[in-house]
Design a protein around this motif. Structure first.
Motif, PDB file in Angstrom:
ATOM      1  N   ASP A 163      45.973  29.092  38.664  1.00 33.10           N
ATOM      2  CA  ASP A 163      44.665  29.203  39.278  1.00 33.10           C
ATOM      3  C   ASP A 163      44.616  30.375  40.256  1.00 33.10           C
ATOM      4  O   ASP A 163      45.633  30.746  40.855  1.00 33.10           O
ATOM      5  N   VAL A 164      43.425  30.941  40.434  1.00 30.82           N
ATOM      6  CA  VAL A 164      43.235  32.057  41.354  1.00 30.82           C
ATOM      7  C   VAL A 164      43.753  31.715  42.748  1.00 30.82           C
ATOM      8  O   VAL A 164      44.345  32.552  43.436  1.00 30.82           O
ATOM      9  N   GLN A 165      43.546  30.484  43.177  1.00 24.67           N
ATOM     10  CA  GLN A 165      43.928  30.063  44.520  1.00 24.67           C
ATOM     11  C   GLN A 165      45.338  29.462  44.582  1.00 24.67           C
ATOM     12  O   GLN A 165      45.690  28.819  45.576  1.00 24.67           O
ATOM     13  N   ARG A 180      45.591  36.123  37.339  1.00 28.83           N
ATOM     14  CA  ARG A 180      44.993  35.595  38.561  1.00 28.83           C
ATOM     15  C   ARG A 180      44.243  36.650  39.360  1.00 28.83           C
ATOM     16  O   ARG A 180      43.306  36.339  40.097  1.00 28.83           O
ATOM     17  N   MET A 238      40.762  37.860  37.623  1.00 30.80           N
ATOM     18  CA  MET A 238      39.703  36.848  37.669  1.00 30.80           C
ATOM     19  C   MET A 238      38.985  36.767  39.015  1.00 30.80           C
ATOM     20  O   MET A 238      38.053  35.997  39.173  1.00 30.80           O
ATOM     21  N   ARG A 239      39.413  37.558  39.978  1.00 31.37           N
ATOM     22  CA  ARG A 239      38.778  37.473  41.293  1.00 31.37           C
ATOM     23  C   ARG A 239      37.420  38.176  41.299  1.00 31.37           C
ATOM     24  O   ARG A 239      37.106  38.967  40.419  1.00 31.37           O
TER      25      ARG A 239
END
Length: 208
Positions: free
Chosen positions: A57-59, A156, A159-160
């Motif tokens: 996940d990005v986070q 990751r 995708m931001r």
């Protein structure tokens, strides 16, 4: 022949991986031994850390954790791959290096540049490239290119959001302005062969 260390930087979709290979081919044609490598990665330990950084996940990680992981991967990469190759007279061409950490985790991630540089001074003993090329491309065009990569899902970082990538582009612009002796700006909107020719022109003072 003296070994050299070159890095290619820029935002998502700027064509760094393509140009790293093309530049290596062009230098090999001139009789210069080259080694193509990448970050995160480039050594067994660094590639293991790459899997942690690029997937999920990005986070998944905070900017501070990312900075530490990148610094650890880079330290192994420098010790195991980059310094030995330079010492053997090879021209090392790296797809991303320290300045990506300064842009992504530093400026866009909100970490002070001095902190990123301090990690680099400790882990990689401050090694900097002889020449750093920034492939400049509007962030929206980079996002379009990145989305069209064959068979490669977005990582990751790709995708931001737009604001993140705009901040990254501004960071590279600032770094290049602050260190004109090391950096060269390359217009990455042009055809690939024109970009490669510009890279060679940017090495004129280093070429034997």
């Amino acid at each position: 022949m003296t070994g050299r260390f070159l890095s290619l930087e820029g935002g998502e979709g700027a064509g760094k991986s393509t140009q790293v290979r093309a530049l290596a081919d062009a230098l090999e044609a001139r009789g210069i031994r080259t080694l193509v490598t990448r970050e995160p990665g480039g050594s067994e330990g660094a590639e293991a850390i790459r899997a942690l950084l690029m997937q999920g996940d990005v986070q998944r990680w905070s900017p501070h954790t990312e900075a530490l992981l990148f610094a650890a991967a880079r330290a192994d990469h420098v010790e195991k791959t980059i310094r030995p190759a330079i010492g053997a007279g090879v021209w090392v061409i790296c797809d991303r290096y320290l300045d990506s950490s300064r842009a992504y985790q530093g400026v866009a991630g909100g970490i002070d540049d001095a902190a990123v540089l301090a990690l680099h001074a400790f882990g990689s003993r401050g090694l900097l490239p002889d020449r750093t090329f920034v492939l400049e491309l509007p962030p929206e065009e980079g996002a379009r290119r990145a989305a069209g990569r064959d068979g490669a899902g977005a990582d990751r970082f790709a995708m931001r959001g737009d604001d993140f990538h705009i901040a990254v582009a501004a960071a590279f612009d600032r770094f290049a302005a602050a260190e004109p002796d090391r950096f060269r700006r390359i217009d990455a909107t042009r055809p690939p062969e024109t970009v490669t020719a510009a890279l060679l022109d940017g090495l004129a003072d280093l070429l034997p």
